[in-house]
Write a protein that holds these residues in place. Structure first.
Motif, PDB file in Angstrom:
ATOM      1  N   SER A 104       4.652  -1.460   5.523  1.00  0.00           N
ATOM      2  CA  SER A 104       5.381  -1.221   4.281  1.00  0.00           C
ATOM      3  C   SER A 104       4.415  -0.833   3.161  1.00  0.00           C
ATOM      4  O   SER A 104       3.208  -1.081   3.243  1.00  0.00           O
ATOM      5  CB  SER A 104       6.153  -2.475   3.877  1.00  0.00           C
ATOM      6  N   LYS A 106       4.305  -2.253   0.372  1.00  0.00           N
ATOM      7  CA  LYS A 106       3.789  -3.525  -0.139  1.00  0.00           C
ATOM      8  C   LYS A 106       2.556  -3.953   0.656  1.00  0.00           C
ATOM      9  O   LYS A 106       1.543  -4.371   0.083  1.00  0.00           O
ATOM     10  CB  LYS A 106       4.871  -4.601  -0.053  1.00  0.00           C
ATOM     11  N   ASP A 107       2.625  -3.857   1.993  1.00  0.00           N
ATOM     12  CA  ASP A 107       1.479  -4.216   2.840  1.00  0.00           C
ATOM     13  C   ASP A 107       0.285  -3.326   2.540  1.00  0.00           C
ATOM     14  O   ASP A 107      -0.854  -3.798   2.444  1.00  0.00           O
ATOM     15  CB  ASP A 107       1.834  -4.115   4.326  1.00  0.00           C
ATOM     16  N   ASN A 109      -0.387  -1.774  -0.234  1.00  0.00           N
ATOM     17  CA  ASN A 109      -0.926  -2.146  -1.539  1.00  0.00           C
ATOM     18  C   ASN A 109      -1.765  -3.416  -1.452  1.00  0.00           C
ATOM     19  O   ASN A 109      -2.808  -3.531  -2.107  1.00  0.00           O
ATOM     20  CB  ASN A 109       0.197  -2.320  -2.562  1.00  0.00           C
ATOM     21  N   GLU A 110      -1.327  -4.377  -0.638  1.00  0.00           N
ATOM     22  CA  GLU A 110      -2.100  -5.604  -0.454  1.00  0.00           C
ATOM     23  C   GLU A 110      -3.435  -5.300   0.225  1.00  0.00           C
ATOM     24  O   GLU A 110      -4.464  -5.879  -0.129  1.00  0.00           O
ATOM     25  CB  GLU A 110      -1.308  -6.629   0.354  1.00  0.00           C
ATOM     26  N   ASP A 113      -5.667  -3.833  -2.380  1.00  0.00           N
ATOM     27  CA  ASP A 113      -6.197  -4.882  -3.260  1.00  0.00           C
ATOM     28  C   ASP A 113      -7.348  -5.620  -2.595  1.00  0.00           C
ATOM     29  O   ASP A 113      -8.355  -5.928  -3.238  1.00  0.00           O
ATOM     30  CB  ASP A 113      -5.090  -5.871  -3.646  1.00  0.00           C
TER      31      ASP A 113
END
Length: 118
Positions: A104, A106-107, A109-110, A113
């Motif tokens: 995803s 979100k994954d 982006n993590e 980071d």
């Protein structure tokens, strides 16, 4: 470092979790159907010969413990994966997972980071 078979790896995961134990302790942690005592004992002795497990003797009882740390094995296996399939290029590995494994946003982006923190 020598590669481990899937059965050897399964035993190592149990020993990493237990930190130490006798053959019966290892068997108790394995999923059903449980392998025979002699099978587990043989695999542990093979792991000793490979230099990744050792034991201490208390009377006739052998208590086994991992010499190879899980993190060390994971690093070795990851490096091997990168070399064998991705030309030692972590970008290709991440790209593969992004395309094939439905990661995803979100994954991703993590992951970004985490990389920025390094």
């Amino acid at each position: 470092m020598k590669d481990l078979t899937s059965a050897e790896e399964q035993i190592m995961h149990v020993l990493w979790e237990l930190n130490e134990g006798v053959v019966r302790d290892v068997i108790d942690q394995l999923p059903e159907p449980k392998p025979a005592y002699n099978t587990v004992s043989t695999i542990i002795r093979i792991l000793e010969k490979k230099g990744v497990v050792d034991h201490k003797a208390i009377g006739k009882t052998h208590i086994y413990f991992p010499i190879l740390q899980k993190e060390e094995y994971m690093a070795s296996q990851t490096k091997g994966l990168l070399k064998r399939f991705f030309d030692n290029n972590p970008k290709q590995l991440l790209s593969y997972f992004a395309e094939q494994e439905d990661i995803s946003l979100k994954d991703l982006n993590e992951i970004m980071d985490l990389l920025k923190k390094k």
